[in-house]
Design a protein around this motif. Sequence first.
Motif, PDB file in Angstrom:
ATOM      1  N   PRO A 288       1.966   3.847  -7.690  1.00 13.23           N
ATOM      2  CA  PRO A 288       2.689   3.125  -8.748  1.00 13.23           C
ATOM      3  C   PRO A 288       4.136   2.787  -8.392  1.00 13.23           C
ATOM      4  CG  PRO A 288       1.444   4.968  -9.658  1.00 13.23           C
ATOM      5  CD  PRO A 288       1.422   5.122  -8.173  1.00 13.23           C
TER       6      PRO A 288
ATOM      7  N   TRP B 195       7.910  -0.033 -10.929  1.00 14.69           N
ATOM      8  CA  TRP B 195       6.868   0.913 -11.338  1.00 14.69           C
ATOM      9  C   TRP B 195       5.749   0.163 -12.034  1.00 14.69           C
ATOM     10  CZ3 TRP B 195       5.719   5.971 -10.583  1.00 14.69           C
ATOM     11  CH2 TRP B 195       4.766   6.552 -11.434  1.00 14.69           C
ATOM     12  N   ASP B 196       4.529   0.358 -11.532  1.00 14.07           N
ATOM     13  CA  ASP B 196       3.352  -0.275 -12.112  1.00 14.07           C
ATOM     14  C   ASP B 196       2.230   0.748 -12.082  1.00 14.07           C
ATOM     15  OD1 ASP B 196       1.140  -1.723 -12.847  1.00 14.07           O
ATOM     16  OD2 ASP B 196       1.446  -3.343 -11.406  1.00 14.07           O
ATOM     17  N   ALA B 197       1.847   1.246 -13.255  1.00 14.42           N
ATOM     18  CA  ALA B 197       0.831   2.291 -13.331  1.00 14.42           C
ATOM     19  C   ALA B 197      -0.521   1.836 -12.791  1.00 14.42           C
ATOM     20  CB  ALA B 197       0.674   2.771 -14.774  1.00 14.42           C
ATOM     21  N   GLU B 198      -0.735   0.506 -12.724  1.00 17.10           N
ATOM     22  CA  GLU B 198      -2.000  -0.014 -12.212  1.00 17.10           C
ATOM     23  C   GLU B 198      -1.974  -0.184 -10.693  1.00 17.10           C
ATOM     24  OE1 GLU B 198      -4.553  -0.349 -14.227  1.00 17.10           O
ATOM     25  OE2 GLU B 198      -3.230   0.329 -15.847  1.00 17.10           O
ATOM     26  N   ARG B 199      -0.812   0.018 -10.083  1.00 11.96           N
ATOM     27  CA  ARG B 199      -0.665  -0.148  -8.635  1.00 11.96           C
ATOM     28  C   ARG B 199      -0.858   1.200  -7.951  1.00 11.96           C
ATOM     29  NH1 ARG B 199       4.797  -2.917  -7.523  1.00 11.96           N
ATOM     30  NH2 ARG B 199       5.571  -0.874  -8.198  1.00 11.96           N
ATOM     31  N   GLU B 200      -1.305   1.173  -6.701  1.00 17.49           N
ATOM     32  CA  GLU B 200      -1.477   2.406  -5.940  1.00 17.49           C
ATOM     33  C   GLU B 200      -0.687   2.322  -4.633  1.00 17.49           C
ATOM     34  OE1 GLU B 200      -2.129   6.010  -4.834  1.00 17.49           O
ATOM     35  OE2 GLU B 200      -2.805   5.286  -6.789  1.00 17.49           O
TER      36      GLU B 200
END
Length: 217
Positions: free
Chosen positions: A201, A194-199
């Motif tokens: 996430p 999980w990476d909130a900056e990824r699309e």
Amino acid sequence: MSGVPVQVLPAGEHAVLVEAPGLAEVLALAVAVRAAVARGGAPWSGVTDVVPAARTLLLVGDRLDPAPVADAVRTLAAVVHADASTPTDGDLVEVPVRYDGPDLDDVARLTGLTAGEVVAAHTGTPWRVAFGGFAPGFAYLVGGDPRLRVPRRDTPRPSVPAGSVGLAGEFSGVYPRASPGGWRLVGTTDVVLWDAEREPPALLRPGGLVRFVAVDG
């Protein structure tokens, strides 16, 4: 088996909740619904998200009209085939794993396999992302080698490290962050779930496939 028996319920003004007998039926119906949404047209054009769970499928959208969507779901469910050959509708993600988990030997004992055979079984069959749950980025994976079905630990750990790869019942999964947990831990990975900056996430999304790859420690 042809046709999935369902109960379709309104869930607020712009959502529909579909109850199905089991996970296989939910996954088969999710594939069919996503395909219908992708084709567009009424009433599917109002559906913006399809959210599977163990026994339910939630359809939501700001412009979703529950009544016609419910009718369309019932019609679609009547012709869906829920079996092991249900196709996936997502990408394949490879997850490198160091098989150094503290429960690897316990899993071997419970399954009657050697530790090496547990690793071979876990990596030998792609797993399907069934649904997400309990923490952002966590995915319940199904469809692996049936020999790996083991019960949860009698006593959950108060903290499981992020990146831990576990088994419980018919599922496998990767802990996206440190949290309590009772799954049998067989390995670890450095993959960021999980990476909130990824699309988007979440790395693992319902409908996709996961292949675990053994790597050296």
